[in-house]
Scaffold this active site. Structure first.
Site, PDB file in Angstrom:
ATOM      1  N   CYS A  80       0.835  -1.206   0.000  1.00 52.88           N
ATOM      2  CA  CYS A  80       0.000   0.000   0.000  1.00 52.88           C
ATOM      3  C   CYS A  80       0.871   1.258   0.000  1.00 52.88           C
ATOM      4  CB  CYS A  80      -0.911   0.010   1.232  1.00 52.88           C
ATOM      5  SG  CYS A  80      -2.136  -1.300   1.201  1.00 52.88           S
ATOM      6  N   CYS A 118      -4.073   0.213  -2.883  1.00 55.30           N
ATOM      7  CA  CYS A 118      -4.553   0.580  -1.549  1.00 55.30           C
ATOM      8  C   CYS A 118      -3.750   1.725  -0.958  1.00 55.30           C
ATOM      9  CB  CYS A 118      -4.506  -0.634  -0.622  1.00 55.30           C
ATOM     10  SG  CYS A 118      -2.950  -1.548  -0.676  1.00 55.30           S
TER      11      CYS A 118
END
Ligand code: ZNA
Length: 252
Positions: free
Chosen positions: A77, A158
């Site tokens: 992420c 993400c």
């Protein structure tokens, strides 16, 4: 050695499969934590079944679903970088740095970047020449691959993601590009907090973050995902490409 010499002596160039398998093995050597979960032969078989024996203009993106499922890679992420019309610069920048990862820096993207492939009805062969060009037909074997791979890359994104766009263009965001038509739409608001446009601009460029094309970007983006835009001088990116001592945090 004898085999290699034989191949050179007979003038036989390495096959498309050899190129892909070699890239796969090299990638897994450089990312040894992924070697246990990924099998280059299984990935090759899943890839091949998407287009072998089929009309090269009739390969839907979904034909690559088995390939996507055969590649196992965890996403990190806050490191994902998209790009549009900035390929060479972005690849040079991300090549030796781990702070940002582009699709071409993942196993799936690294295997096929820069390659051309197709087959024909009734054929068992892979051809690397005389394949339909990018825009000759919509569902060609190469374009459908990138559409499917881009869609997957964005769907798995993400945290805070970014996109490097070209500030030398009158409209840096294009809703018909892969970034505009697929990646922005696939971002999932339950995982992605924000999208930051990094507008790479040369001193003489007049395009800014107020550019009208960014209105269409914001209209395409899920309203739950925060939109940001920042100008990044081209000279700064260049400096960071040539000097790896400069920390990533000072580059963007
Ligand atoms: N590595 C690739 O070849 C590739 C990567 C191809 C298509 C998409 N991607 C993904 S989507 C990449 O990871 C970026 O995040 C996204 C960039 O796609 P884009 O927004 O469509 O940007 P672009 O600069 O217009 O095109 C990207 C690449 O697609 C180009 O460098 C070409 O390799 C190819 N391409 C796009 N349009 C054409 C084309 N090739 C030939 N003719 C075209 N008209």
């Amino acid at each position: 050695l004898v085999i290699v010499f034989g191949a050179i002596a007979s003038g036989k160039k390495s096959s498309f499969k050899d190129v892909v398998i070699k890239r796969c093995q090299t990638f897994l050597k450089e990312h040894s934590n992924m070697a246990r979960e990924n099998d280059c032969e299984i990935i090759w078989k899943a890839f091949e079944q998407a287009y072998i024996g089929r009309d090269p203009c009739d390969i839907p993106p979904e034909a690559y679903d088995p390939l996507i499922n055969s590649v196992k890679q965890d996403v990190v992420c806050n490191t994902m970088l998209f790009w549009s019309k900035t390929k060479d610069m972005v690849q040079a920048f991300t090549d030796k740095r781990d702070c940002l990862v582009i699709l071409e820096g993942t196993l799936l993207g690294a295997l096929f970047d820069g390659l051309t492939w197709c087959s024909k009805n009734e054929s068992q062969e892979t051809f690397t020449t005389d394949c339909p060009s990018w825009s000759y037909c919509q569902n060609n074997s190469v374009r459908s691959f990138w559409n499917r791979a881009s869609s997957n890359f964005a769907a798995t994104a993400c945290g805070n993601v970014s996109a490097m766009l070209n500030g030398s263009l009158e409209a840096p965001f294009s809703s018909t590009s892969t970034f505009g038509s697929i990646e922005v739409k696939m971002l999932d608001h339950s995982k992605v907090n924000s999208l930051t446009v990094l507008l790479v601009t040369k001193e003489t460029d007049t395009t800014t973050c107020d550019n009208p094309s960014f209105h269409s970007l914001q209209n395409t983006l899920d309203t739950k995902i925060a939109y940001k835009c920042r100008k990044v001088p081209y000279s700064k990116v260049e400096g960071c490409i040539s000097d790896l001592e400069i920390p990533c945090s000072d580059c963007l």
